[in-house]
Design a protein around this motif. Structure first.
Motif, PDB file in Angstrom:
ATOM      1  N   GLY A 543       0.934  -1.311  -0.002  1.00 45.19           N
ATOM      2  CA  GLY A 543       0.005  -0.119   0.063  1.00 45.19           C
ATOM      3  C   GLY A 543       0.698   1.180  -0.119  1.00 45.19           C
ATOM      4  N   LEU A 544       2.222   1.111  -0.376  1.00 49.56           N
ATOM      5  CA  LEU A 544       3.080   2.134  -0.138  1.00 49.56           C
ATOM      6  C   LEU A 544       3.807   2.393  -1.847  1.00 49.56           C
ATOM      7  N   TYR A 545       4.281   3.676  -2.024  1.00 48.75           N
ATOM      8  CA  TYR A 545       4.565   3.912  -3.365  1.00 48.75           C
ATOM      9  C   TYR A 545       6.147   4.891  -2.960  1.00 48.75           C
ATOM     10  N   LYS A 628      10.630   5.845   4.630  1.00 51.55           N
ATOM     11  CA  LYS A 628       9.994   6.936   4.087  1.00 51.55           C
ATOM     12  C   LYS A 628       9.329   6.163   2.892  1.00 51.55           C
ATOM     13  N   ALA A 629       8.047   6.679   2.603  1.00 56.45           N
ATOM     14  CA  ALA A 629       7.425   6.473   1.268  1.00 56.45           C
ATOM     15  C   ALA A 629       6.043   7.510   1.162  1.00 56.45           C
ATOM     16  N   VAL A 630       5.426   7.023   0.161  1.00 59.21           N
ATOM     17  CA  VAL A 630       4.269   7.917   0.042  1.00 59.21           C
ATOM     18  C   VAL A 630       2.902   7.019  -0.156  1.00 59.21           C
ATOM     19  N   ARG A 631       2.083   7.167   0.406  1.00 52.35           N
ATOM     20  CA  ARG A 631       0.545   6.617   0.842  1.00 52.35           C
ATOM     21  C   ARG A 631      -0.009   6.217  -0.726  1.00 52.35           C
ATOM     22  N   ALA A 632      -0.424   5.100  -0.728  1.00 50.23           N
ATOM     23  CA  ALA A 632      -1.006   4.844  -2.141  1.00 50.23           C
ATOM     24  C   ALA A 632      -2.611   4.580  -1.791  1.00 50.23           C
ATOM     25  N   PRO A 633      -3.534   4.854  -2.772  1.00 50.97           N
ATOM     26  CA  PRO A 633      -4.915   4.497  -2.693  1.00 50.97           C
ATOM     27  C   PRO A 633      -4.972   2.800  -2.543  1.00 50.97           C
ATOM     28  N   TRP A 656      -0.205   5.680  -8.170  1.00 55.81           N
ATOM     29  CA  TRP A 656      -0.614   4.157  -8.785  1.00 55.81           C
ATOM     30  C   TRP A 656      -1.544   3.722  -7.627  1.00 55.81           C
ATOM     31  N   ALA A 657      -2.659   2.853  -7.862  1.00 54.38           N
ATOM     32  CA  ALA A 657      -3.524   2.593  -6.511  1.00 54.38           C
ATOM     33  C   ALA A 657      -3.902   1.022  -7.069  1.00 54.38           C
ATOM     34  N   GLU A 658      -4.310   0.415  -5.958  1.00 50.75           N
ATOM     35  CA  GLU A 658      -4.552  -1.079  -5.716  1.00 50.75           C
ATOM     36  C   GLU A 658      -5.928  -1.384  -5.045  1.00 50.75           C
ATOM     37  N   MET A 659      -6.637  -2.372  -5.601  1.00 45.95           N
ATOM     38  CA  MET A 659      -7.716  -2.676  -5.129  1.00 45.95           C
ATOM     39  C   MET A 659      -7.784  -4.427  -5.094  1.00 45.95           C
ATOM     40  N   GLU A 660      -7.790  -4.732  -3.635  1.00 46.17           N
ATOM     41  CA  GLU A 660      -7.499  -6.149  -3.502  1.00 46.17           C
ATOM     42  C   GLU A 660      -8.829  -6.715  -3.114  1.00 46.17           C
ATOM     43  N   PHE A 661      -9.244  -7.931  -3.720  1.00 49.07           N
ATOM     44  CA  PHE A 661     -10.348  -8.461  -3.253  1.00 49.07           C
ATOM     45  C   PHE A 661      -9.907  -9.998  -2.931  1.00 49.07           C
ATOM     46  N   ASP A 662     -11.050 -11.042  -2.650  1.00 50.21           N
ATOM     47  CA  ASP A 662     -10.745 -12.248  -2.303  1.00 50.21           C
ATOM     48  C   ASP A 662      -9.581 -12.877  -3.134  1.00 50.21           C
ATOM     49  N   ASN A 663      -9.815 -12.747  -4.375  1.00 47.40           N
ATOM     50  CA  ASN A 663      -8.965 -13.620  -5.334  1.00 47.40           C
ATOM     51  C   ASN A 663      -8.067 -12.986  -6.211  1.00 47.40           C
ATOM     52  N   ILE A 665      -6.113  -8.897  -7.584  1.00 46.52           N
ATOM     53  CA  ILE A 665      -5.656  -7.670  -6.986  1.00 46.52           C
ATOM     54  C   ILE A 665      -5.704  -6.870  -8.476  1.00 46.52           C
ATOM     55  N   ILE A 666      -6.250  -5.594  -8.446  1.00 49.77           N
ATOM     56  CA  ILE A 666      -6.348  -4.836  -9.716  1.00 49.77           C
ATOM     57  C   ILE A 666      -5.534  -3.627  -9.421  1.00 49.77           C
ATOM     58  N   THR A 667      -4.546  -3.267 -10.243  1.00 52.05           N
ATOM     59  CA  THR A 667      -3.475  -2.334 -10.044  1.00 52.05           C
ATOM     60  C   THR A 667      -3.713  -1.260 -11.313  1.00 52.05           C
ATOM     61  N   VAL A 668      -4.082   0.020 -10.894  1.00 51.39           N
ATOM     62  CA  VAL A 668      -4.235   0.935 -11.905  1.00 51.39           C
ATOM     63  C   VAL A 668      -3.751   2.240 -11.604  1.00 51.39           C
ATOM     64  N   SER A 669      -3.792   3.212 -12.613  1.00 52.83           N
ATOM     65  CA  SER A 669      -3.557   4.537 -12.284  1.00 52.83           C
ATOM     66  C   SER A 669      -4.632   5.012 -11.035  1.00 52.83           C
ATOM     67  N   SER A 670      -4.004   5.955 -10.211  1.00 55.05           N
ATOM     68  CA  SER A 670      -4.959   6.347  -9.348  1.00 55.05           C
ATOM     69  C   SER A 670      -6.214   7.032  -9.508  1.00 55.05           C
ATOM     70  N   GLU A 671      -6.285   7.735 -10.729  1.00 54.53           N
ATOM     71  CA  GLU A 671      -7.290   8.602 -11.356  1.00 54.53           C
ATOM     72  C   GLU A 671      -8.564   7.518 -11.655  1.00 54.53           C
ATOM     73  N   LEU A 672      -8.258   6.500 -11.841  1.00 53.53           N
ATOM     74  CA  LEU A 672      -9.326   5.483 -12.232  1.00 53.53           C
ATOM     75  C   LEU A 672     -10.223   4.907 -10.847  1.00 53.53           C
ATOM     76  N   VAL A 673      -9.678   5.088  -9.694  1.00 52.70           N
ATOM     77  CA  VAL A 673     -10.373   4.652  -8.449  1.00 52.70           C
ATOM     78  C   VAL A 673     -10.780   5.762  -7.741  1.00 52.70           C
ATOM     79  N   ARG A 674     -10.461   7.289  -8.008  1.00 53.23           N
ATOM     80  CA  ARG A 674     -10.876   8.179  -7.185  1.00 53.23           C
ATOM     81  C   ARG A 674     -12.230   8.310  -7.320  1.00 53.23           C
ATOM     82  N   GLY A 675     -13.135   7.893  -8.097  1.00 58.26           N
ATOM     83  CA  GLY A 675     -14.557   7.939  -8.170  1.00 58.26           C
ATOM     84  C   GLY A 675     -15.291   6.803  -7.574  1.00 58.26           C
ATOM     85  N   VAL A 676     -14.500   5.618  -6.955  1.00 61.56           N
ATOM     86  CA  VAL A 676     -15.133   4.496  -6.430  1.00 61.56           C
ATOM     87  C   VAL A 676     -15.842   4.964  -5.212  1.00 61.56           C
ATOM     88  N   ASP A 677     -17.050   5.061  -5.160  1.00 61.72           N
ATOM     89  CA  ASP A 677     -17.987   5.459  -4.185  1.00 61.72           C
ATOM     90  C   ASP A 677     -18.267   4.188  -3.231  1.00 61.72           C
TER      91      ASP A 677
END
Length: 910
Positions: A543-545, A628-633, A656-663, A665-677
């Motif tokens: 979860g770090l960058y 030292k690191a940067v927090r990632a979505p 860069w962002a990651e969404m990890e589910f049960d089986n 993990i999806i890694t994309v540019s952060s702008e693609l997850v900023r709108g996930v409500d």
């Protein structure tokens, strides 16, 4: 650091050197790892140099008049050369002016007619031919040698002799990696820099090798290397190394080199040493290496075929282990036994013929550096040759035109100097030189990975490339502005390698990457990671960058040190260096082996931070500390709350962002997850999709290793491709977090790639089903999870298209060469429409238990026919035969007891 200290001691108290005097000097060529320049003119020519060999030391001056012209330097040199402070100095009578200057000092000196021993330092000119062997022994055992002279005049009166080997001065000091060349050095007044002098012009080679090639290629019109032997490529990089045979892409598979008083020839497959078609060349090679001694040629015991072939050429050939009484030693490159002894053997006049490929070693040792760690390279790397992991397609190749060997033949150093002239002085490259750029970029990357910063030859190349970057800048690649020219590719490709070995990488960072955003950092972060693996190497997300160039200290538990674990920076692991256009650098991730509890890491291009754990590890829960690191979505289902996601994490500053589910993990540019409500809704859908993947594969619903998607601006091949991770283009990542859109429009490409990862060899029939059976998962998930029928999920599965493909296949004669992709899928669709998805689940489950499965397609197709028939209790042999499958008689007889599938879909085409 020894070399820096040596230079400081030798140039102490000297601010400028005035070479404007009678006597034109020779340019000194430096090849040894211990050799370094002391004085260099504006053309990059070396006029004074120093080196070490064995326990001794050498100082060489490009003309004998320098002994008298630079008394302070001579005094410094004597101090440095002495094995002990009170050592006696022997001075050859031709250097009486030095003796005159020293006789009034406290130095213990002796004027001699020839080298007699009993001294700590010997001063002589480069023209003395007596006692050469004794001087070599003196130097090797710890003596100091101050030698001065020029070879260009000698070479004019000895046109039949090889200056590198025959000039007396070279016979005395070439073992140390310094040669007097036949090139005249340019004179002038040159300031003494505080550091060892360097110039991008110093990469030029000191010989044209035409005479060598004329000898080696005499009677050789072509190199026929066709056959089962797959050679590697040879990197030819030394100042006195040269290509002998190469293909049309300038890849070398035979190369030669001078080293000290000896010679070397390397080939990139040991099988070539026994090729009958190459016997003429190989005989020439052995005679070139033997240098007219008519000595014993020793063949390593594992080269029986080569010994048999070359014994017929009139040479004195024997099979033997290495020993220093041989004239030439012939061996493979798969061992570094006797590496030091072989290097000394060559330096002191022996010949070496060595062969072997590195591609298999490279594949088996992915975490090692082929250029430095491959056993053969530990032998021949010092000679200016390295065998690489890249391969060459075998064929018949014409020999090079030796009249053009200095103008139209690719050579690493020559080509590098030409592109430097182009970029730094505005000289336009000729057409044939333009064709070298892609090859040159690859060679620069391989060369820089040697990290031989202790070697002046290496640092001259590094300095050239560094100056080039600072002069020209690095083109900025992006999706909107891809790099298309060879020159742009070259600069971007080598910038990463230069940064990695630069003594001052921070100064290069703003040149390579412009406008780096200053992201807020967090300190002393503790990350909890499950360190268990059961199904292959696994990336453990933190979860770090890390921003480009950011250095961070990682602290890990002692139980994972030296266990094959790595720290990885970056999720974009595809190498794209072979693409025609570049939207990013060819390689933008970096791995660091964990060999201690604390490890400093950084990556020029930045990236998400991972702990990489090898297969079958049981480390349990681990705590990783990051200073030292940067927090990632970063969202992890079951751990991250909706509130935490909405209020903090989705707005984290990492690009860069990651969404990890049960089986998965999806890694994309952060702008693609900023709108996930509603991350729970996204997680629910992906958990259902992955459950469907597991159901059809008949495997546990909890994957032993979570699948990964990475969406990148450019990938190595295809629209997407399977693997770990599955790679896709950034544009394909936009819809991965929209459940409503996925349920209406489907997600065929992504599920197709997940299906690829479920394909298994026992029931796969490549190449026919490679792009076919993966679609079973796409069909299954769309129908059972997303509720989208197959003809809607993909236009190729509409009824009209299916019928047309069947008709075309039958009209062509039911040939399996035409049974692939959608046509092959029709066979499986017909089975599914009749027997349902449960039949496939049972078949795949049955294969989990099967052993001794045939390796060939025919055998596997018969086993699949038998397995599917028994699963559904129907004789499917006639059905598969109707598709052109090669069903064997014994399988037909075995299945005759089962009920016949009389109305199978292909009967209507009979």
């Amino acid at each position: 650091m020894d070399r820096v200290t040596d230079y400081t001691a030798l140039m102490k108290g000297i601010d400028v050197l005035d070479f404007r005097m009678e006597g034109i000097p020779s340019d000194l060529v430096l090849t040894g790892e211990h050799a370094f320049p002391l004085a260099m003119n504006e053309r990059g020519q070396v006029l004074m140099a120093a080196s070490r060999y064995g326990k001794g030391r050498v100082v060489a001056l490009g003309h004998e008049v320098y002994l008298e012209a630079f008394p302070t330097f001579v005094e410094n040199a004597l101090v440095w050369l002495k094995p002990e402070p009170g050592a006696k100095v022997g001075i050859h009578k031709t250097c009486q002016s030095v003796w005159n200057n020293l006789c009034y000092t406290s130095e213990k000196t002796e004027l001699v007619d020839y080298f007699q021993g009993g001294v700590g330092v010997y001063i002589t000119t480069a023209y003395e031919s007596d006692k050469v062997k004794e001087i070599n022994t003196f130097l090797k055992e710890g003596g100091g040698l101050l030698i001065a002279g020029q070879a260009w005049h000698w070479s004019e009166s000895h046109k039949e002799d090889n200056t590198l080997l025959c000039f007396p001065g070279n016979q005395m000091i070439s073992t140390s990696g310094i040669y007097f060349s036949q090139l005249q050095g340019e004179q002038g007044v040159f300031p003494v820099p505080s550091e060892i002098p360097t110039s991008w012009l110093a990469v030029s080679i000191g010989k044209d090798f035409k005479e060598d090639l004329d000898f080696l290629l005499n009677g050789v019109d072509e190199f026929d290397i066709k056959g089962s032997a797959l050679p590697s490529e040879i990197l030819v990089h030394g100042p006195l190394a040269f290509p002998i045979a190469m293909n049309d892409a300038h890849q070398t598979f035979f190369a030669g080199a001078y080293y000290g008083q000896g010679r070397v020839i390397a080939t990139s497959h040991e099988g070539f040493l026994g090729h009958t078609s190459l016997s003429k060349f190989l005989n020439n090679a052995l005679r070139w290496l033997d240098e007219g001694r008519n000595g014993v040629i020793g063949f390593n015991n594992n080269l029986s075929a080569s010994h048999t072939l070359l014994s017929q050429g009139g040479l004195n050939c024997v099979q033997t282990d290495f020993h220093d009484k041989l004239s030439v030693y012939v061996c493979t490159s798969y061992s570094n036994d006797h590496a030091k002894e072989i290097q000394e053997f060559v330096a002191e006049g022996g010949g070496l013929l060595i062969g072997g490929h590195a591609w298999y070693w490279c594949q088996s040792n992915r975490n090692q550096n082929t250029v430095t760690d491959y056993p053969g390279n530990q032998v021949i790397g010092k000679f200016g040759l390295n065998i690489l992991g890249s391969t060459i397609t075998t064929d018949v190749f014409k020999t090079q035109n030796t009249d053009q060997c200095t103008t139209h033949t690719y050579h690493f150093r020559k080509s590098l100097q030409r592109i430097a002239e182009d970029m730094m002085e505005g000289k336009v490259l000729e057409e044939h030189e333009q064709s070298w750029l892609k090859k040159l970029g690859n060679d620069c990357s391989s060369y820089l990975r040697m990290k031989a910063t202790h070697c002046s030859s290496y640092t001259s190349v590094l300095n050239l490339l560094t100056d080039m970057l600072k002069k020209t800048g690095v083109p900025q690649a992006c999706d909107a502005c891809p790099l298309k020219t060879f020159k742009e590719h070259f600069l971007l490709k080598v910038s990463t390698e230069i940064y990695e070995v630069s003594p001052d990488p921070d100064s290069l960072l703003p040149i390579i990457i412009k406008d780096i955003p200053q992201l807020p950092t967090i300190s002393d972060v503790k990350v909890q990671i499950n360190g268990n693996t059961t199904h292959g190497e696994e990336w453990k997300s933190t979860g770090l960058y890390l921003s480009p160039g950011m250095k961070s200290l990682i602290e890990v538990p002692s139980k994972i040190v030296r266990k094959g674990c790595k720290v990885q920076i970056g999720c974009q692991t595809d190498f794209i260096g072979n693409a025609d256009q570049l939207k990013r650098a060819p390689c933008v991730h970096q791995c660091f082996s964990i060999n201690s509890e604390k490890i400093e890491v950084s990556n020029l291009w930045g990236g998400l931070l991972y702990l990489v754990v090898p297969n079958n590890m049981r480390f349990g829960d681990l705590e990783i500390k990051v200073d030292k690191a940067v927090r990632a979505p970063y969202y992890k289902s079951g751990q991250t709350s909706r509130e935490e996601w909405l209020q903090t994490l989705r707005g984290a500053p990492s690009p860069w962002a990651e969404m990890e589910f049960d089986n998965i993990i999806i890694t994309v540019s952060s702008e693609l997850v900023r709108g996930v409500d509603n991350p729970e809704e996204v997680a629910k859908l992906w958990n259902q999709i992955m459950k469907g993947i597991a159901e059809l594969a008949n495997i546990p619903q909890k994957f032993p290793r979570k699948e990964r998607f990475v969406a990148d601006v450019q990938i190595s091949h295809g629209f997407m491709h399977a693997g770990y991770p599955i790679m896709m283009h950034s544009t394909s990542g936009e819809n991965l977090f929209s459940p409503d859109l996925i349920k209406t429009q489907g997600l065929w490409g992504c599920i197709h790639e997940l299906g690829h990862n479920q394909q298994r060899g026992p029931w796969e029939f490549p190449p026919h089903t490679t792009e076919c059976t993966c679609n079973l998962w796409a069909m299954y998930v769309h129908e059972t999870v997303l509720g989208i029928e197959k003809h809607i999920a993909h236009p190729a599965l509409q009824v009209e298209s299916r019928e047309k493909r069947i008709q075309e296949y039958l009209e062509k004669g039911r040939n399996l060469n035409d049974w692939s992709v959608w046509t092959a899928l029709e066979t499986y669709i017909q089975l599914q429409e009749e027997f349902g998805w449960d039949a496939f689940k049972k078949v795949f489950g049955a294969y989990h238990q099967k052993k001794d499965v045939p390796k060939d397609n025919k055998g596997k197709m018969n086993l699949f026919t038998e397995t599917f028939s028994k699963t559904v209790n129907k004789n499917l042999a006639p059905f598969f035969k109707s598709w052109g499958w090669p069903i064997e008689n014994h399988v037909e007889k075995q299945l005759q007891a089962l009920p016949e599938w009389k109305s199978h879909p292909m009967t209507k085409y009979a």
